[in-house]
Design an enzyme around this catalytic site. Structure first.
Site, PDB file in Angstrom:
ATOM      1  N   HIS A  27      42.904  22.765  58.523  1.00 10.63           N
ATOM      2  CA  HIS A  27      41.662  23.418  57.914  1.00 10.63           C
ATOM      3  C   HIS A  27      41.702  23.370  56.444  1.00 10.63           C
ATOM      4  CE1 HIS A  27      39.649  24.206  61.722  1.00 10.63           C
ATOM      5  NE2 HIS A  27      40.709  25.196  62.025  1.00 10.63           N
ATOM      6  N   HIS A  61      47.388  24.062  62.905  1.00 14.58           N
ATOM      7  CA  HIS A  61      46.329  24.098  63.127  1.00 14.58           C
ATOM      8  C   HIS A  61      45.588  24.559  61.947  1.00 14.58           C
ATOM      9  CE1 HIS A  61      42.847  24.850  65.497  1.00 14.58           C
ATOM     10  NE2 HIS A  61      42.453  25.876  64.819  1.00 14.58           N
ATOM     11  N   GLU A  62      46.124  25.837  61.330  1.00 13.66           N
ATOM     12  CA  GLU A  62      45.419  26.247  59.846  1.00 13.66           C
ATOM     13  C   GLU A  62      45.573  25.366  58.982  1.00 13.66           C
ATOM     14  OE1 GLU A  62      43.413  28.408  60.333  1.00 13.66           O
ATOM     15  OE2 GLU A  62      43.844  29.023  62.423  1.00 13.66           O
TER      16      GLU A  62
END
Length: 415
Positions: free
Chosen positions: A22, A18-19
């Site tokens: 980003h 997920h990170e």
């Protein structure tokens, strides 16, 4: 212990993917990413690669990418501030020593008069030795040094807010997108290793001590007839047997080019259906594995959205939600069913995380996207102070919900 290890690996994988979404899109847009963190709380481990510090923190319940411009700068140079300066070979400021100046004897010490480290990149001040007022150009990659720690300055064009709305939307959306991508990858690997469910009239894995095993049937037997009825698919095998609990069956199969006949008495499961202890067969195929992975991911997304709709309409209550404690408990049960069930559980959690993060709620990625869409429509950003307040209130409410859900999970354990 197995459950704890599985939870750490699963959560670490979900958060990291997920990170990383980003991080990847932020760097692509030219945003300065100060920190990529897995977990919250005190640092357990950190390593700096180029301009980003990668950290592992104590509480594995989330993660973050700290992008320049999202929060106020930690350090602000004000008039009267006494600092030290170190220079690169081009005589531009490369390090700004904020404190502990005695540790840097080679630094030029000045008293700040004015500074701009976002647009014009300069520091103006009075030299301590001669009292002369000087202006110093600052390198775009210059670093603050405070208490021995280094923080890179963030020129305006390296800050999150300076990028186009489209780039910022992509950066925020990339986190949830990566969770859907992770689920797809996990499914592909799972089907490549396990195989794809086949509807051929072939017996899959047999359960020990169940009727099929006792009768002498083997995995891989090709079923020709049951009680004289021709069989063309595994679905027909399952349907025929399910409708006949506690019945005697005559099953004719092909094994090693020989025809064999077996007599089996079905058992009855908790739903009252007939069973003989045979699983569906699997076949190995790269193309079918990829296709099945997309199908499975789509099905899980639909199920998650249906559950969300039921929650919103009140068809299911908050007491049906599971938090970290509930997920830990379920993971403990899943571990007992082997690696493929763990992989399926991981994919489901990843899809769940992606969908939840896209909800238009403050403090979630969906809430941030909502403000960015509003900016795109209005042609100007929402007041940062108001947005920060909304996210703060939303985060507080989410924490309250988490406490309630966790309390419900704990109660379920002891019920």
């Amino acid at each position: 212990m197995e459950t704890f290890i599985a939870v750490v690996i699963i959560f670490g994988l979900l958060i990291s993917f997920h990170e990383f979404g980003h991080l990847l899109l932020a760097k692509r847009a030219g945003i300065l990413c100060r920190e990529f963190a897995i977990g919250f709380g005190p640092k357990l481990f950190s390593i700096k690669k180029k301009e980003t510090v990668y950290t592992l923190r104590l509480l594995p319940i989330g993660g973050f990418v700290r992008m320049a411009g999202e929060d106020p700068e930690v350090i602000e140079l004000k008039p009267g501030h006494r600092i030290g300066l170190l220079f690169n070979p081009q005589q531009m400021v490369s390090k700004i020593i904020i404190n502990q100046l005695n540790k840097y004897p080679n630094a030029k010490v000045i008293t700040v008069d004015s500074a701009d480290l976002e647009r014009d990149l300069y520091i103006q001040g009075y030299e301590e030795e001669y009292g002369e007022r000087l202006t110093f150009s600052v390198d775009r990659k210059a670093e603050y040094v405070t208490d021995g720690q280094e923080f890179q300055i963030a020129p305006l064009d390296r800050q999150f807010g300076s990028k186009s709305v489209f780039d910022r939307i992509l950066t925020i959306f990339a986190g949830p997108f990566n969770n859907f991508l992770l689920a797809l990858i996990v499914f592909i690997i799972m089907f490549l290793l396990q195989g794809v469910p086949s509807d051929k009239p072939v017996l899959g894995k047999l359960t020990a001590d169940d009727p099929a095993t006792k009768a002498g049937l083997h995995q891989g037997d090709r079923v020709l007839t049951i009680n004289g009825n021709a069989i063309e698919s595994f679905s027909e095998i399952a349907s025929y047997i399910n409708k006949r609990p506690n019945k005697d069956l005559t099953i004719k199969v092909e094994r090693d080019n020989n025809i064999k006949t077996f007599h089996v008495t079905t058992a009855k499961n908790e739903q009252g259906q007939g069973i003989i202890g045979v699983q569906q067969p699997f076949e190995k195929s790269v193309g079918k594995s990829i296709k099945m992975s997309f199908t499975q991911s789509y099905s899980m997304i639909k199920l998650e959205l249906q559950a969300l709709k039921q929650l919103v309409t009140g068809a299911i209550g908050i007491d049906q939600l599971s938090g970290p404690v509930g997920i830990y408990t379920i993971t403990g049960q899943v571990v007992n069913y082997g690696i493929f069930m763990i992989m399926q559980w991981t994919a489901m959690l990843s899809i769940n995380l992606g969908i939840v993060n896209l909800l238009p709620l403050p403090a979630l990625d969906g809430g941030r996207l909502l403000f960015l869409f509003a900016e795109a429509l209005r042609g100007k950003p929402v007041d940062p102070k108001k947005e920060t307040l909304v996210h703060f209130i939303g985060f507080a409410l989410l924490m309250l919900l988490m406490i309630v859900v966790t309390w419900n999970d704990i109660q379920k354990i002891f019920m």
